[in-house]
Design a protein around this motif. Structure first.
Motif, PDB file in Angstrom:
ATOM      1  N   UNK A  92     -69.317  85.722 -23.674  1.00  0.00           N
ATOM      2  CA  UNK A  92     -70.519  84.900 -23.753  1.00  0.00           C
ATOM      3  C   UNK A  92     -70.820  84.473 -25.178  1.00  0.00           C
ATOM      4  N   UNK A  93     -70.623  85.383 -26.141  1.00  0.00           N
ATOM      5  CA  UNK A  93     -70.824  85.047 -27.549  1.00  0.00           C
ATOM      6  C   UNK A  93     -69.847  83.972 -28.006  1.00  0.00           C
ATOM      7  N   UNK A  94     -68.595  84.110 -27.580  1.00  0.00           N
ATOM      8  CA  UNK A  94     -67.595  83.096 -27.928  1.00  0.00           C
ATOM      9  C   UNK A  94     -67.991  81.741 -27.367  1.00  0.00           C
ATOM     10  N   UNK A  95     -68.447  81.756 -26.121  1.00  0.00           N
ATOM     11  CA  UNK A  95     -68.832  80.497 -25.469  1.00  0.00           C
ATOM     12  C   UNK A  95     -70.008  79.854 -26.200  1.00  0.00           C
ATOM     13  N   UNK A  96     -70.959  80.677 -26.641  1.00  0.00           N
ATOM     14  CA  UNK A  96     -72.113  80.146 -27.370  1.00  0.00           C
ATOM     15  C   UNK A  96     -71.709  79.468 -28.669  1.00  0.00           C
ATOM     16  N   UNK A  97     -70.612  79.943 -29.260  1.00  0.00           N
ATOM     17  CA  UNK A  97     -70.149  79.360 -30.528  1.00  0.00           C
ATOM     18  C   UNK A  97     -69.073  78.303 -30.306  1.00  0.00           C
ATOM     19  N   UNK A  98     -68.873  77.904 -29.034  1.00  0.00           N
ATOM     20  CA  UNK A  98     -67.922  76.834 -28.741  1.00  0.00           C
ATOM     21  C   UNK A  98     -66.469  77.272 -28.756  1.00  0.00           C
ATOM     22  N   UNK A  99     -66.215  78.574 -28.612  1.00  0.00           N
ATOM     23  CA  UNK A  99     -64.847  79.076 -28.628  1.00  0.00           C
ATOM     24  C   UNK A  99     -64.471  79.627 -27.248  1.00  0.00           C
ATOM     25  N   UNK A 100     -63.184  79.909 -27.091  1.00  0.00           N
ATOM     26  CA  UNK A 100     -62.696  80.498 -25.856  1.00  0.00           C
ATOM     27  C   UNK A 100     -62.019  81.826 -26.157  1.00  0.00           C
ATOM     28  N   UNK A 101     -61.932  82.669 -25.140  1.00  0.00           N
ATOM     29  CA  UNK A 101     -61.263  83.958 -25.321  1.00  0.00           C
ATOM     30  C   UNK A 101     -59.794  83.745 -25.661  1.00  0.00           C
ATOM     31  N   UNK A 102     -59.171  82.762 -25.029  1.00  0.00           N
ATOM     32  CA  UNK A 102     -57.751  82.501 -25.276  1.00  0.00           C
ATOM     33  C   UNK A 102     -57.510  82.151 -26.737  1.00  0.00           C
ATOM     34  N   UNK A 103     -58.367  81.292 -27.293  1.00  0.00           N
ATOM     35  CA  UNK A 103     -58.224  80.892 -28.699  1.00  0.00           C
ATOM     36  C   UNK A 103     -58.450  82.085 -29.624  1.00  0.00           C
ATOM     37  N   UNK A 104     -59.419  82.941 -29.270  1.00  0.00           N
ATOM     38  CA  UNK A 104     -59.700  84.130 -30.084  1.00  0.00           C
ATOM     39  C   UNK A 104     -58.490  85.065 -30.092  1.00  0.00           C
ATOM     40  N   UNK A 105     -57.922  85.306 -28.912  1.00  0.00           N
ATOM     41  CA  UNK A 105     -56.774  86.206 -28.821  1.00  0.00           C
ATOM     42  C   UNK A 105     -55.588  85.664 -29.614  1.00  0.00           C
ATOM     43  N   UNK A 106     -55.393  84.355 -29.552  1.00  0.00           N
ATOM     44  CA  UNK A 106     -54.291  83.741 -30.299  1.00  0.00           C
ATOM     45  C   UNK A 106     -54.522  83.888 -31.798  1.00  0.00           C
ATOM     46  N   UNK A 107     -55.757  83.669 -32.236  1.00  0.00           N
ATOM     47  CA  UNK A 107     -56.079  83.775 -33.659  1.00  0.00           C
ATOM     48  C   UNK A 107     -55.889  85.204 -34.160  1.00  0.00           C
ATOM     49  N   UNK A 108     -56.259  86.191 -33.332  1.00  0.00           N
ATOM     50  CA  UNK A 108     -56.169  87.599 -33.714  1.00  0.00           C
ATOM     51  C   UNK A 108     -54.792  88.195 -33.414  1.00  0.00           C
TER      52      UNK A 108
END
Length: 199
Positions: A92-108
């Motif tokens: 939900x926090x990612x969505x609020x900031x315009x991001x997706x879980x998939x993009x976060x996992x790829x970045x990390x």
């Protein structure tokens, strides 16, 4: 290996012009009407965040010290429920900031399996800490009203960008009971931090 000559044509030159630090800028970017007020506002915000960070560090230290001298066993289902709540909250926090879980996992450089394992580890530590605080709340006669539980569920639903009724359906009766324990734990933590002696 022969020398080369390049011809370039400059079509446009631009210079960054920073706005003046004045009352007009302060009013445009903050709730303050003057530059001096804006400076004080920034200072107060920094101090507030530092105080919040120190309070969290103190709370974590108190719970960690208690857990070192206490054997805590919690139901596996409680850990799984808490882990799911943590995942939904983070998504939900990612969505609020315009991001997706998939993009976060790829970045990390993290797999979904690693993400879920991390959530379970955090949930286990959190649930054990809550169990300790719940026992302290019981011993101290700390109670939680239905209104306080509903208020906490409302905050959770807003954070998850989810209808409150849907959230209650998702986490079930056991999840709601965990929320009640969490609220009681918060009250117990307030009691501990007020009673703690600085060393």
């Amino acid at each position: 290996g022969r020398p080369a000559i390049f011809k370039v044509q400059i079509k446009e030159l631009r210079e960054a012009v920073l706005p003046e630090l004045d009352d007009e800028l302060a009013a445009a970017v903050s709730p303050c009407k003057t530059l001096d007020g804006f400076k004080n506002y920034i200072r107060d915000e920094i101090m507030k965040h530092k105080q919040e960070d120190l309070a969290i560090q103190k709370e974590n230290l108190i719970v960690d010290q208690i857990m070192k001298t206490t054997t805590v066993t919690v139901p596996e289902q409680d850990i799984q429920t808490a882990a799911e709540n943590l995942k939904q909250g983070f998504i939900g926090q990612l969505k609020n900031s315009g991001q997706t879980l998939e993009a976060y996992l790829e970045f990390e450089h993290m797999t979904m399996e690693q993400f879920e394992e991390s959530a379970i580890r955090q949930a286990e530590h959190m649930i054990k800490g809550q169990a300790v605080l719940a026992e302290i709340a019981r011993q101290e006669g700390i109670t939680v009203s239905d209104e306080e539980v509903e208020r906490e569920l409302r905050h959770m639903a807003i954070g998850y960008q989810m209808d409150q009724a849907k959230l209650k359906e998702l986490i079930g009766e056991r999840g709601i009971e965990l929320v009640r324990q969490d609220v009681a734990g918060g009250k117990a933590m307030d009691f501990l931090t007020a009673s703690a002696i600085e060393v």
